[in-house]
Write a protein that holds these residues in place. Structure first.
Motif, mmCIF file in Angstrom:
data_model
loop_
_atom_site.group_PDB
_atom_site.id
_atom_site.type_symbol
_atom_site.label_atom_id
_atom_site.label_comp_id
_atom_site.label_asym_id
_atom_site.label_seq_id
_atom_site.Cartn_x
_atom_site.Cartn_y
_atom_site.Cartn_z
ATOM 1 N N ILE A 1 0.308 1.276 13.273
ATOM 2 C CA ILE A 1 0.884 -0.064 13.298
ATOM 3 C C ILE A 1 2.191 -0.124 14.102
ATOM 4 O O ILE A 1 2.341 -0.990 14.968
ATOM 5 N N LYS B 1 7.156 -10.491 10.839
ATOM 6 C CA LYS B 1 7.480 -9.373 9.957
ATOM 7 C C LYS B 1 8.133 -9.919 8.701
ATOM 8 O O LYS B 1 9.150 -10.619 8.763
ATOM 9 N N TYR C 1 8.309 -8.889 4.148
ATOM 10 C CA TYR C 1 7.932 -7.982 3.060
ATOM 11 C C TYR C 1 7.666 -6.557 3.572
ATOM 12 O O TYR C 1 6.883 -5.815 2.995
ATOM 13 N N LYS D 1 6.047 -5.764 6.202
ATOM 14 C CA LYS D 1 4.733 -5.692 6.848
ATOM 15 C C LYS D 1 4.695 -6.624 8.050
ATOM 16 O O LYS D 1 5.577 -7.462 8.237
ATOM 17 N N GLN D 2 3.625 -6.489 8.875
ATOM 18 C CA GLN D 2 3.467 -7.355 10.027
ATOM 19 C C GLN D 2 2.184 -8.185 9.904
ATOM 20 O O GLN D 2 1.159 -7.699 9.403
ATOM 21 N N PHE E 1 -3.585 -9.513 8.828
ATOM 22 C CA PHE E 1 -2.622 -8.534 8.315
ATOM 23 C C PHE E 1 -2.750 -7.246 9.100
ATOM 24 O O PHE E 1 -3.864 -6.725 9.295
ATOM 25 N N GLY F 1 -2.773 -3.960 8.769
ATOM 26 C CA GLY F 1 -2.926 -2.893 7.789
ATOM 27 C C GLY F 1 -4.302 -2.966 7.169
ATOM 28 O O GLY F 1 -5.199 -3.656 7.669
ATOM 29 N N GLU G 1 -4.436 -3.777 1.175
ATOM 30 C CA GLU G 1 -3.061 -4.264 1.221
ATOM 31 C C GLU G 1 -3.025 -5.755 1.542
ATOM 32 O O GLU G 1 -2.199 -6.501 1.016
ATOM 33 N N SER H 1 -7.565 -8.320 7.300
ATOM 34 C CA SER H 1 -7.059 -7.121 7.959
ATOM 35 C C SER H 1 -7.459 -7.135 9.435
ATOM 36 O O SER H 1 -8.505 -7.672 9.805
ATOM 37 N N LYS I 1 3.861 -13.057 -1.181
ATOM 38 C CA LYS I 1 3.240 -11.922 -1.854
ATOM 39 C C LYS I 1 2.847 -12.326 -3.256
ATOM 40 O O LYS I 1 3.664 -12.873 -4.001
#
Length: 299
Positions: free
Chosen positions: A147, A191, A193, A195-196, A218, A220, A224, A249, A292
């Motif tokens: 990532i 971007k 939390y 994460k991207q 997402f 990832g 997730e 994802s 989230k």
């Protein structure tokens, strides 16, 4: 006393020698085993594509083997001796392969498990350590990586905008009628939390009818991605459409998401109505939020 002591002394002195011998024998066995397996791996490599062969493994009349995928590439002629490759299977080699265990091809990326020969491919298709494909839509980019590497790649090679924060407000304008028909919003990466997320917007046809779709992916794994939710809103002239969903994802290609209509789907006529004007120019404002989901603690 002396003879007894001598015997005891000999026994004590001799044990380290046998232990050392056992250790050396164990090392020799392991080395020979690795060498033997290496030889088997070479037998299982296709002489044309140099990858490991899986059933059906074919053999020519002289016993040279070939993977079934390469049979047409060599026009059914053995690449070693030139004899015709029929449909004879090398059952013995297929049986030998069942006895082997191989490391995952993504060992260098963090997967340290070994798998039975015929289970290895299935595992690698879903290995969580396999690299991700570049999520940039509308290009045949073949870059893969982790990532952080892909984020840097998107910024440097595709000039993608990177934003921090869990909310966004984008204005999208296309004045050329041809661009309106084939609208593709340049990918934007957010971007939050730690994460991207990738925001997409593009045109597509549902049957003969033109539509647009906007959705979030997402960067990832799917497990997730399911921990997050997002909303999108688009409107104008006192009208609006909203969408709430779970980001997909990037393991799922953007085309798969479009075909599944998993996002904010907007008929073009409605999008032009939102835009006002002469129905030839696209002026859309897309707002959204990422959050989230709270985890439920069970006693």
């Amino acid at each position: 006393m002396a003879p007894g002591g001598g015997v005891l002394y000999d026994v004590i002195e001799s044990r380290p020698k046998y232990l050392k011998y056992d250790v050396e024998m164990e090392k020799t066995v392991k080395t020979n085993t690795r060498a033997s397996n290496s030889g088997l791996y070479e037998l299982l490599e296709c002489p044309v594509c140099a990858t490991l062969m899986y059933p059906p493994i074919l053999q020519c009349p002289n016993g040279h083997t070939l993977c079934s995928n390469c049979k047409t590439r060599v026009q059914s002629c053995c690449p070693i001796c030139g004899f015709e490759m029929g449909s004879i299977r090398c059952l013995a080699l297929e049986k030998v392969a069942e006895l082997l265990e191989l490391p995952c091809r993504y060992r260098s990326l963090g997967c340290h498990d070994n798998f039975p020969y015929y289970s290895k491919l299935k595992h690698e298709k879903n290995c969580r350590f396999r690299p991700y494909k570049c999520p940039y839509a509308g290009s045949a980019c073949s870059v893969t990586g982790k990532i952080p590497e892909l984020v840097a790649h998107l910024k440097d090679e595709h000039c993608v905008d990177l934003h921090d924060g869990s909310t966004f407000n984008h204005r999208y304008v296309k004045s050329n009628p041809h661009e309106v028909e084939n609208a593709t919003w340049m990918l934007t990466v957010f971007k939050c939390y730690g994460k991207q997320f990738c925001l997409h917007f593009e045109a597509f046809n549902l049957g003969m009818a033109p539509f647009y779709i906007s959705f979030l992916r997402f960067m990832g794994e799917e497990t997730e991605a399911k921990k997050f939710s997002y909303s999108l809103e688009i409107g104008g002239g006192g009208r609006k459409l909203t969408w709430q969903g779970v980001p997909r994802s990037i393991r799922d290609g953007h085309r798969k998401v479009c075909d599944g209509l998993d996002g904010l789907v907007i008929p073009r006529n409605l999008a032009l109505l939102f835009s006002g004007g002469n129905c030839q120019e696209l002026k859309l404002r897309v707002t959204g939020r990422i959050w989230k989901e709270k985890q439920v603690i069970r006693n």
